[in-house]
Design a protein around this motif. Structure first.
Motif, PDB file in Angstrom:
ATOM      1  N   GLY A 194      48.051  14.119 -32.216  1.00 45.58           N
ATOM      2  CA  GLY A 194      47.654  15.266 -33.013  1.00 45.58           C
ATOM      3  C   GLY A 194      46.869  14.933 -34.256  1.00 45.58           C
ATOM      4  N   VAL A 195      46.152  13.796 -34.231  1.00 44.24           N
ATOM      5  CA  VAL A 195      45.379  13.380 -35.403  1.00 44.24           C
ATOM      6  C   VAL A 195      43.892  13.363 -35.068  1.00 44.24           C
ATOM      7  N   GLU A 196      43.073  13.272 -36.094  1.00 44.80           N
ATOM      8  CA  GLU A 196      41.627  13.261 -35.919  1.00 44.80           C
ATOM      9  C   GLU A 196      41.189  12.086 -35.055  1.00 44.80           C
ATOM     10  N   VAL A 197      40.218  12.333 -34.188  1.00 48.48           N
ATOM     11  CA  VAL A 197      39.705  11.290 -33.295  1.00 48.48           C
ATOM     12  C   VAL A 197      38.474  10.646 -33.932  1.00 48.48           C
ATOM     13  N   PRO A 198      38.549   9.376 -34.328  1.00 49.91           N
ATOM     14  CA  PRO A 198      37.359   8.686 -34.845  1.00 49.91           C
ATOM     15  C   PRO A 198      36.519   8.155 -33.688  1.00 49.91           C
ATOM     16  N   VAL A 199      35.256   8.517 -33.650  1.00 53.22           N
ATOM     17  CA  VAL A 199      34.360   8.081 -32.581  1.00 53.22           C
ATOM     18  C   VAL A 199      33.326   7.141 -33.197  1.00 53.22           C
ATOM     19  N   THR A 200      33.412   5.871 -32.861  1.00 49.46           N
ATOM     20  CA  THR A 200      32.490   4.889 -33.425  1.00 49.46           C
ATOM     21  C   THR A 200      31.235   4.817 -32.575  1.00 49.46           C
ATOM     22  N   GLY A 201      30.211   5.554 -33.002  1.00 51.47           N
ATOM     23  CA  GLY A 201      28.956   5.599 -32.266  1.00 51.47           C
ATOM     24  C   GLY A 201      28.583   7.020 -31.889  1.00 51.47           C
ATOM     25  N   SER A 202      27.409   7.163 -31.363  1.00 53.50           N
ATOM     26  CA  SER A 202      26.859   8.469 -31.050  1.00 53.50           C
ATOM     27  C   SER A 202      27.635   9.189 -29.959  1.00 53.50           C
ATOM     28  N   PHE A 203      27.719  10.509 -30.097  1.00 56.28           N
ATOM     29  CA  PHE A 203      28.309  11.342 -29.056  1.00 56.28           C
ATOM     30  C   PHE A 203      27.452  11.329 -27.785  1.00 56.28           C
ATOM     31  N   GLU A 204      26.202  10.907 -27.911  1.00 58.53           N
ATOM     32  CA  GLU A 204      25.303  10.923 -26.753  1.00 58.53           C
ATOM     33  C   GLU A 204      25.336   9.622 -25.959  1.00 58.53           C
ATOM     34  N   ARG A 205      26.096   8.619 -26.434  1.00 62.02           N
ATOM     35  CA  ARG A 205      26.310   7.437 -25.601  1.00 62.02           C
ATOM     36  C   ARG A 205      26.957   7.870 -24.282  1.00 62.02           C
ATOM     37  N   PHE A 206      26.756   7.083 -23.254  1.00 64.67           N
ATOM     38  CA  PHE A 206      27.361   7.465 -21.972  1.00 64.67           C
ATOM     39  C   PHE A 206      27.930   6.250 -21.262  1.00 64.67           C
TER      40      PHE A 206
END
Length: 309
Positions: A194-206
Motif C-alpha cells: 500500500g505504498v508509493e511505487v518508485p519506477v526507475t526509468g521511463s514509463f515507456e520502456r518495454f
C-alpha cells in the motif's frame, strides 16, 4: 535421469527442480543459499551447499554419474553487478567455465545454461533474434555472454550445451523482498504494502514478460533432447509490454484505483530501454510456445502473493 541443478533454491531453479521431481527424475541441488530458500521440496532432496564464485568448488563436486546439468546459479541483478563487477565475473562467468570443464572431464555432455536477454544490450530492432549482435550494457550482461562463449568452445570438445536467453521471467516464488530485481515482483510488492511505487526509468520502456511455468516447459523440452540444433535460444512471450501497461494491469489485478501513487524516477544508464524476443527458433526446434498470457500470469502471481503476506 540424474540431473544436477545449480541455483536450485532460487526462483527459476526451484520451479525447475519441482517439475523434474514430479517427472520422476533424480535431482541433486547445488546452491549457496545467499538468496535461495530452503523449501519443503529441497528438504526431501540431496542438497550440496557450495559457493560457485570460489574456484575451489570443483573439488567438492559429487563423484557419482549424472546425465545432465542445469546451471542456473548466478549473481543475477544488473544493479548489483555494477556494485561489484569482480564478484559478478566470478559467480557467473568463472563458475560456468569451471563447471563446463568439470563436465567434459567427467563425460557429462548435456549442459543447459541460464543466460539472459541482457546480453543483447540496447537495440533498435524488436523482436530480437539470436543472431543479433550482442553489445551488453552491464557487467552482468558481459558475464552472461562470456559464459555462452565458454560453452560454445566446450561444444568443440564434446559438450552439448544449450543456453537460454530468458527475458523478464515472473510468477509465484519470486522474492517480494528484493526490490533490486524483477520488475513485476518489485511493483507488486509495493502495491501489496500500500505504498508509493518508485519506477526507475521511463514509463515507456518495454519488456517481454514470460511466466515461470512456460519457462520451465522450455527447459524440460531441451533436457529431453540429447542436443539442440542451436546453442542459444530466446525464451520470451514474443511481445513487448511497456512499464505503463504493466502498472495498469497490476492495478487492475489488485483492484486498485488508476490514480494509485506511482513516481517516475531517473533510471540507470546501464538499463535496457526495451526489447522483446523473436521465438521462432525455439518454437520450431523445441516445439515450444508460451501458454500463459500476462493478465493470467499476473492473476496467478497475485493469488500466490496474497496468501504469503
Amino acid at each position: 535421469m540424474r540431473v544436477i541443478v545449480t541455483g536450485g533454491a532460487g526462483f527459476i531453479g526451484s520451479h525447475l527442480v519441482s517439475r523434474l521431481i514430479r517427472l520422476g527424475h533424480e535431482v541433486l541441488v547445488i546452491d549457496n543459499f545467499s538468496t535461495g530458500i530452503r523449501s519443503s521440496v529441497l528438504q526431501q532432496l540431496d542438497v550440496l551447499e557450495l559457493d560457485l564464485s570460489s574456484p575451489e568448488f570443483v573439488n567438492k563436486l559429487p563423484k557419482g554419474d549424472f546425465d545432465a546439468i542445469c546451471h542456473l546459479a548466478a549473481q543475477s541483478a544488473g544493479s548489483v553487478s555494477a556494485d561489484n563487477p569482480l564478484y559478478d565475473l566470478q559467480a557467473n562467468a568463472m563458475s560456468t567455465l569451471l563447471l563446463s570443464r568439470w563436465c567434459i572431464e567427467k563425460g557429462i555432455s548435456r549442459f543447459l545454461y541460464a543466460s539472459s536477454m541482457v546480453t543483447y544490450g540496447n537495440t533498435d530492432k524488436s523482436p530480437v533474434s539470436e543472431d543479433q549482435l550482442c553489445l551488453p550494457r552491464s557487467y552482468y550482461g558481459v558475464s552472461k555472454l562470456t559464459s555462452e562463449h565458454y560453452l560454445r568452445l566446450g561444444a568443440l570438445e564434446g559438450l552439448k550445451p544449450t543456453s537460454f536467453r530468458m527475458f523478464s521471467v515472473y510468477g509465484p516464488g519470486q522474492d517480494l523482498e528484493n526490490v533490486r530485481q524483477g520488475m513485476v515482483s518489485i511493483y507488486l510488492s509495493y502495491m501489496l504494502r500500500g505504498v508509493e511505487v518508485p519506477v526507475t526509468g521511463s514509463f515507456e520502456r518495454f519488456r517481454d514478460f514470460i511466466y515461470i511455468d512456460d519457462v520451465v516447459d522450455a527447459w524440460i523440452s531441451a533436457l529431453n533432447l540429447s542436443s539442440t540444433p542451436q546453442l542459444v535460444y530466446n525464451i520470451g512471450s514474443g511481445s513487448g509490454t511497456t512499464v505503463r501497461e504493466l502498472l495498469m494491469l497490476l492495478l487492475q489485478t489488485l483492484d486498485l484505483s488508476s490514480d494509485y501513487p506511482i513516481c517516475e524516477m531517473t533510471g540507470s544508464d546501464n538499463d535496457q530501454f526495451g526489447l522483446y524476443a523473436d521465438i521462432n527458433n525455439i518454437r520450431n526446434d523445441l516445439d515450444w510456445v508460451p501458454n500463459t498470457d500476462l493478465s493470467e500470469g499476473l492473476r496467478l502471481m497475485y493469488e500466490w502473493a496474497a496468501k504469503i503476506l
